[in-house]
Design a protein around this motif. Structure first.
Motif, PDB file in Angstrom:
ATOM      1  N   LEU A 283      -7.166   2.720  -3.533  1.00  0.00           N
ATOM      2  CA  LEU A 283      -6.036   3.496  -3.030  1.00  0.00           C
ATOM      3  C   LEU A 283      -5.238   4.093  -4.187  1.00  0.00           C
ATOM      4  CD1 LEU A 283      -4.167   4.406  -0.702  1.00  0.00           C
ATOM      5  CD2 LEU A 283      -3.001   2.189  -0.908  1.00  0.00           C
TER       6      LEU A 283
ATOM      7  N   GLU B 295       1.030   4.341  -2.892  1.00  0.00           N
ATOM      8  CA  GLU B 295       0.989   5.773  -2.607  1.00  0.00           C
ATOM      9  C   GLU B 295       2.210   6.487  -3.196  1.00  0.00           C
ATOM     10  OE1 GLU B 295       0.690   5.777   1.619  1.00  0.00           O
ATOM     11  OE2 GLU B 295      -1.494   5.521   1.643  1.00  0.00           O
ATOM     12  N   ARG B 296       3.372   5.876  -3.091  1.00  0.00           N
ATOM     13  CA  ARG B 296       4.588   6.478  -3.652  1.00  0.00           C
ATOM     14  C   ARG B 296       4.494   6.589  -5.168  1.00  0.00           C
ATOM     15  NH1 ARG B 296      10.022   5.008  -5.317  1.00  0.00           N
ATOM     16  NH2 ARG B 296       9.617   2.775  -5.097  1.00  0.00           N
TER      17      ARG B 296
ATOM     18  N   SER C  62      -4.610   7.966  -4.821  1.00  0.00           N
ATOM     19  CA  SER C  62      -3.219   8.419  -4.742  1.00  0.00           C
ATOM     20  C   SER C  62      -2.730   9.042  -6.038  1.00  0.00           C
ATOM     21  CB  SER C  62      -2.312   7.230  -4.365  1.00  0.00           C
ATOM     22  OG  SER C  62      -2.683   6.690  -3.118  1.00  0.00           O
TER      23      SER C  62
ATOM     24  N   ASP D  10       0.822  -1.213   0.000  1.00  0.00           N
ATOM     25  CA  ASP D  10       0.000   0.000   0.000  1.00  0.00           C
ATOM     26  C   ASP D  10       0.856   1.263   0.000  1.00  0.00           C
ATOM     27  OD1 ASP D  10       0.874  -0.456   2.599  1.00  0.00           O
ATOM     28  OD2 ASP D  10      -1.076  -0.091   3.536  1.00  0.00           O
ATOM     29  N   LYS D  11       1.974   1.236   0.733  1.00  0.00           N
ATOM     30  CA  LYS D  11       2.861   2.407   0.738  1.00  0.00           C
ATOM     31  C   LYS D  11       3.504   2.625  -0.629  1.00  0.00           C
ATOM     32  CE  LYS D  11       2.027   3.244   5.035  1.00  0.00           C
ATOM     33  NZ  LYS D  11       1.101   4.365   5.360  1.00  0.00           N
TER      34      LYS D  11
END
Length: 344
Positions: A289, A255-256, A293, A251-252
């Motif tokens: 997400l 987002e990146r 994002s 998930d990170k």
């Protein structure tokens, strides 16, 4: 002349077959000493508390895919495809492949009884976990050992430990990945995220080879894909609880990618069948997400399922196991097999 009878046991985690099965499925999962590494009766109590608290959320997750896990019917499809391929080869053998699920029906005890009733001449144990972990392969093999002994099943048995860089396993992933890459004009537009189920960092630090094998799989896929350098990395999903887990987190990384304006190709690299982690977590939660994002395009590569090269990989592993001394493990040649738990 009577054909020899070969039973192949296909191990997987299993999943609830309806809303009422969700909480007991979770209890079985967290009551496994390979998952919650504390003695009884403390583990039983922890499993009861966690399964009770997580059941409502889990029911909602499975509600997105019909209220049940598709894992068993998909494993049955793989079993039938494997039977057909093995019997089509020039080997006079009658084959039956039996799913054995770790945390829901059919349990290893059910499968052991069915195999004993069929009375095969030989058995091959084949985990549908390509990368070895104490939390999956070792747990399933130990569970099988107990189940077989309980029903008096003493048939000659061979074991496949793992196959993280098997040529046909890698080719199956490459075939599906290339289809996804073909959706883009240039490789500069996208990043490839290989996403695998995570584990607590303490499990890896205790010597579990899972993370290293997942990374080896990803490296082999990218080498086989060819065509120059790609922007890619290995990441891990499905983190639960307060413990530190291996990373980076999927998930990170989504987002990146959004912050960098990168499109994404997401590959479920440790799941060989569709289930809640792919159909809900990747396809619904992470896709949402990605949109939020700012990821321009989000493409999810399918799980291997009955993809041709993957079934060929499984069939080759069965043949290799039958001809072996008992254990197929790529690390054994280097004198460091993945786990003594895999031995018979």
């Amino acid at each position: 002349m009577r054909k020899r009878k070969l039973a192949v046991v296909l191990f997987n985690l299993g999943g609830p077959d309806g809303p009422d099965a969700v909480e007991p499925f979770l209890f079985n999962l967290f009551n496994d000493p390979a998952i919650i590494r504390v003695p009884q009766p403390i583990r039983w109590l922890i499993a009861k508390i966690i399964s009770n608290r997580r059941a409502p959320v889990a029911k909602e997750i499975y509600g997105h895919i019909g209220g049940r896990s598709p894992l068993l019917p998909l494993t049955e499809e793989q079993a039938r495809a494997l039977e057909h391929l093995l019997e089509s080869r020039a080997i006079p053998v009658e084959v039956r492949a039996f799913p054995a699920m770790r945390y829901w029906k059919p349990f290893a005890s059910d499968t052991a009884k069915a195999i004993k009733a069929w009375a095969p001449d030989e058995i091959v144990l084949l985990p549908l976990y390509p990368q070895y972990s104490t939390t999956t392969t070792a747990s399933s093999l130990l569970d099988w050992d107990k189940a077989a002994k309980a029903v008096g099943l003493h048939t000659r048995t061979k074991t496949v430990c793992c196959y993280p860089t098997d040529g046909k396993f890698i080719a199956a992933h490459v075939s599906l990945l290339r289809e996804a890459i073909g959706k883009f004009r240039t490789r500069d537009e996208f990043r490839i995220l290989f996403s695998a189920h995570g584990l607590p960092k303490s499990v890896i630090e205790a010597g579990d080879p899972y993370q290293a094998q997942v990374e080896a799989t990803c490296e082999a896929v990218m080498q086989a894909t060819g065509g120059g350098p790609f922007d890619w990395l290995t990441c891990f999903q499905s983190r639960v609880g307060p413990m530190e887990w291996i990373g980076p987190a999927t998930d990170k990384e989504i987002e990146r990618a959004g912050a960098e304006g990168k499109s994404l190709i997401v590959v479920p690299i440790a799941f060989v069948s569709e289930h809640s982690e792919t159909l809900v977590e990747l396809d619904i939660e992470y896709a949402k997400l990605a949109r939020e994002s700012g990821v321009p395009t989000y493409v999810r590569v399918p799980a291997l399922g009955t993809q041709k090269e993957f079934i060929e990989c499984l069939a080759d592993l069965v043949d290799e196991a039958r001809a072996s001394d008992g254990l197929i493990c790529p690390e054994e040649a280097a004198g460091r097999p993945c786990g003594e738990e895999a031995r018979r």
